[in-house]
Design a protein around this motif. Structure first.
Motif, PDB file in Angstrom:
ATOM      1  N   LEU A  37       0.881  -1.178   0.061  1.00 32.93           N
ATOM      2  CA  LEU A  37       0.076   0.069   0.055  1.00 32.93           C
ATOM      3  C   LEU A  37       0.814   1.294  -0.036  1.00 32.93           C
ATOM      4  O   LEU A  37       1.986   1.225   0.643  1.00 32.93           O
ATOM      5  CB  LEU A  37      -0.930   0.061   1.278  1.00 32.93           C
ATOM      6  CG  LEU A  37      -2.089  -1.069   1.349  1.00 32.93           C
ATOM      7  CD1 LEU A  37      -2.485  -0.936   2.618  1.00 32.93           C
ATOM      8  CD2 LEU A  37      -3.188  -0.764   0.082  1.00 32.93           C
ATOM      9  N   HIS A  38       0.730   2.336  -0.846  1.00 25.19           N
ATOM     10  CA  HIS A  38       1.350   3.527  -1.023  1.00 25.19           C
ATOM     11  C   HIS A  38       1.499   4.125   0.444  1.00 25.19           C
ATOM     12  O   HIS A  38       2.407   4.511   0.741  1.00 25.19           O
ATOM     13  CB  HIS A  38       0.595   4.299  -1.973  1.00 25.19           C
ATOM     14  CG  HIS A  38       1.292   5.714  -2.138  1.00 25.19           C
ATOM     15  ND1 HIS A  38       0.866   7.042  -1.757  1.00 25.19           N
ATOM     16  CD2 HIS A  38       2.471   5.943  -2.484  1.00 25.19           C
ATOM     17  CE1 HIS A  38       1.521   7.742  -2.154  1.00 25.19           C
ATOM     18  NE2 HIS A  38       2.376   7.371  -2.522  1.00 25.19           N
ATOM     19  N   HIS A  39       0.625   4.196   1.025  1.00 28.01           N
ATOM     20  CA  HIS A  39       0.373   4.731   2.394  1.00 28.01           C
ATOM     21  C   HIS A  39       1.249   4.055   3.452  1.00 28.01           C
ATOM     22  O   HIS A  39       1.698   4.811   4.196  1.00 28.01           O
ATOM     23  CB  HIS A  39      -1.138   5.080   2.950  1.00 28.01           C
ATOM     24  CG  HIS A  39      -1.265   6.203   4.121  1.00 28.01           C
ATOM     25  ND1 HIS A  39      -0.957   7.496   3.710  1.00 28.01           N
ATOM     26  CD2 HIS A  39      -1.118   5.903   5.501  1.00 28.01           C
ATOM     27  CE1 HIS A  39      -0.933   8.126   4.951  1.00 28.01           C
ATOM     28  NE2 HIS A  39      -1.170   7.145   5.852  1.00 28.01           N
ATOM     29  N   ASP A  40       1.272   2.823   3.499  1.00 27.23           N
ATOM     30  CA  ASP A  40       2.090   2.046   4.449  1.00 27.23           C
ATOM     31  C   ASP A  40       3.507   2.288   3.972  1.00 27.23           C
ATOM     32  O   ASP A  40       4.314   2.248   5.110  1.00 27.23           O
ATOM     33  CB  ASP A  40       1.767   0.365   4.011  1.00 27.23           C
ATOM     34  CG  ASP A  40       1.981  -0.381   5.335  1.00 27.23           C
ATOM     35  OD1 ASP A  40       2.145   0.165   6.182  1.00 27.23           O
ATOM     36  OD2 ASP A  40       1.960  -1.638   5.062  1.00 27.23           O
ATOM     37  N   ILE A  41       3.771   2.288   2.746  1.00 21.04           N
ATOM     38  CA  ILE A  41       5.172   2.578   2.453  1.00 21.04           C
ATOM     39  C   ILE A  41       5.534   3.975   3.027  1.00 21.04           C
ATOM     40  O   ILE A  41       6.837   4.272   3.614  1.00 21.04           O
ATOM     41  CB  ILE A  41       5.726   2.559   1.077  1.00 21.04           C
ATOM     42  CG1 ILE A  41       5.496   1.181   0.661  1.00 21.04           C
ATOM     43  CG2 ILE A  41       7.079   2.915   0.798  1.00 21.04           C
ATOM     44  CD1 ILE A  41       5.501   0.688  -0.778  1.00 21.04           C
ATOM     45  N   MET A  42       4.702   4.957   2.866  1.00 21.56           N
ATOM     46  CA  MET A  42       5.023   6.472   3.066  1.00 21.56           C
ATOM     47  C   MET A  42       5.186   6.696   4.647  1.00 21.56           C
ATOM     48  O   MET A  42       6.123   7.512   5.191  1.00 21.56           O
ATOM     49  CB  MET A  42       3.666   7.350   2.831  1.00 21.56           C
ATOM     50  CG  MET A  42       3.732   7.676   1.299  1.00 21.56           C
ATOM     51  SD  MET A  42       2.418   8.877   0.860  1.00 21.56           S
ATOM     52  CE  MET A  42       1.186   8.964   2.000  1.00 21.56           C
ATOM     53  N   LYS A  43       4.609   5.762   5.450  1.00 26.05           N
ATOM     54  CA  LYS A  43       4.694   5.804   7.062  1.00 26.05           C
ATOM     55  C   LYS A  43       6.212   5.347   7.440  1.00 26.05           C
ATOM     56  O   LYS A  43       6.740   5.915   8.460  1.00 26.05           O
ATOM     57  CB  LYS A  43       3.678   4.966   7.490  1.00 26.05           C
ATOM     58  CG  LYS A  43       2.270   5.466   7.628  1.00 26.05           C
ATOM     59  CD  LYS A  43       1.307   5.145   8.444  1.00 26.05           C
ATOM     60  CE  LYS A  43       1.316   3.673   8.521  1.00 26.05           C
ATOM     61  NZ  LYS A  43       0.062   2.827   9.386  1.00 26.05           N
ATOM     62  N   MET A  44       6.942   4.675   6.657  1.00 25.59           N
ATOM     63  CA  MET A  44       8.214   4.450   6.940  1.00 25.59           C
ATOM     64  C   MET A  44       9.321   5.324   6.591  1.00 25.59           C
ATOM     65  O   MET A  44      10.332   5.290   7.019  1.00 25.59           O
ATOM     66  CB  MET A  44       8.834   3.176   6.261  1.00 25.59           C
ATOM     67  CG  MET A  44       8.119   1.920   6.640  1.00 25.59           C
ATOM     68  SD  MET A  44       8.498   0.301   5.779  1.00 25.59           S
ATOM     69  CE  MET A  44       8.046   0.535   4.211  1.00 25.59           C
ATOM     70  N   ALA A  45       8.801   6.660   5.670  1.00 23.53           N
ATOM     71  CA  ALA A  45       9.795   7.656   5.397  1.00 23.53           C
ATOM     72  C   ALA A  45      10.215   8.630   6.546  1.00 23.53           C
ATOM     73  O   ALA A  45       9.289   8.834   7.413  1.00 23.53           O
ATOM     74  CB  ALA A  45       9.286   8.327   4.252  1.00 23.53           C
TER      75      ALA A  45
END
Length: 166
Positions: A37-45
């Protein structure tokens, strides 16, 4: 039409990995879902994710909004045609088919919009709820689609009811 659908999908999806590539990631690389999920990866940034969040939400609203508008317009045209049918029985049968289509569309859009809103605005929500809704939005629409269309057929409807109430 098929080519236009593919091109629209590509123009919406291709910027997502490009926007994610510019981030610096400092958290563990463990996703909360088995699908990406795009948002899931964004939270790791570690970087500011405002641009990605705005793009993701606006892409979701534009694609689903445009789809919803086109679906609405097609149903208006279908209803105008159906209401011109002289036979009351045929009119009811055509409207029954339209209702099945509408239920299938709602089964697809409702979980998708719910997950998108939960990720963006449900900061205090349980991670388990986010994971559960992610899987629901991924699995429920394709699983429910055959059921929605088979409920129209009396023979199948009787067998489904019999299977659940044995």
């Amino acid at each position: 039409m098929g080519l236009l659908c593919v091109l629209r999908g590509l123009t919406v999806v291709i910027p997502l990995p490009l926007l994610l590539k510019r981030f610096r990631y400092c958290q563990t690389n463990v996703l909360s879902h088995s699908h990406c999920l795009h948002h899931d990866i964004m939270k790791m940034a570690c970087s500011d994710i405002t641009v990605n969040s705005i793009y993701g939400l606006s892409a979701k609203i534009l694609t689903m909004g445009l789809d919803s508008l086109l679906i609405f317009l097609s149903y208006v045209m279908i209803l105008k045609t159906v209401l011109r049918i002289a036979s009351h029985a045929e009119c009811i049968r055509a409207l029954n088919t339209c209702i099945s289509h509408l239920c299938a569309v709602l089964l697809f859009y409702t979980p998708e919009i719910g997950v998108s809103l939960l990720y963006r605005f449900g900061k205090g929500s349980s991670p388990l709820l986010q994971i559960l809704l992610g899987y629901i939005s991924l699995l429920i629409p394709p699983l429910m689609n055959p059921i929605v269309y088979s409920v129209k057929c009396k023979h199948l409807r009787v067998r489904i009811i019999r299977a659940f109430f044995k």
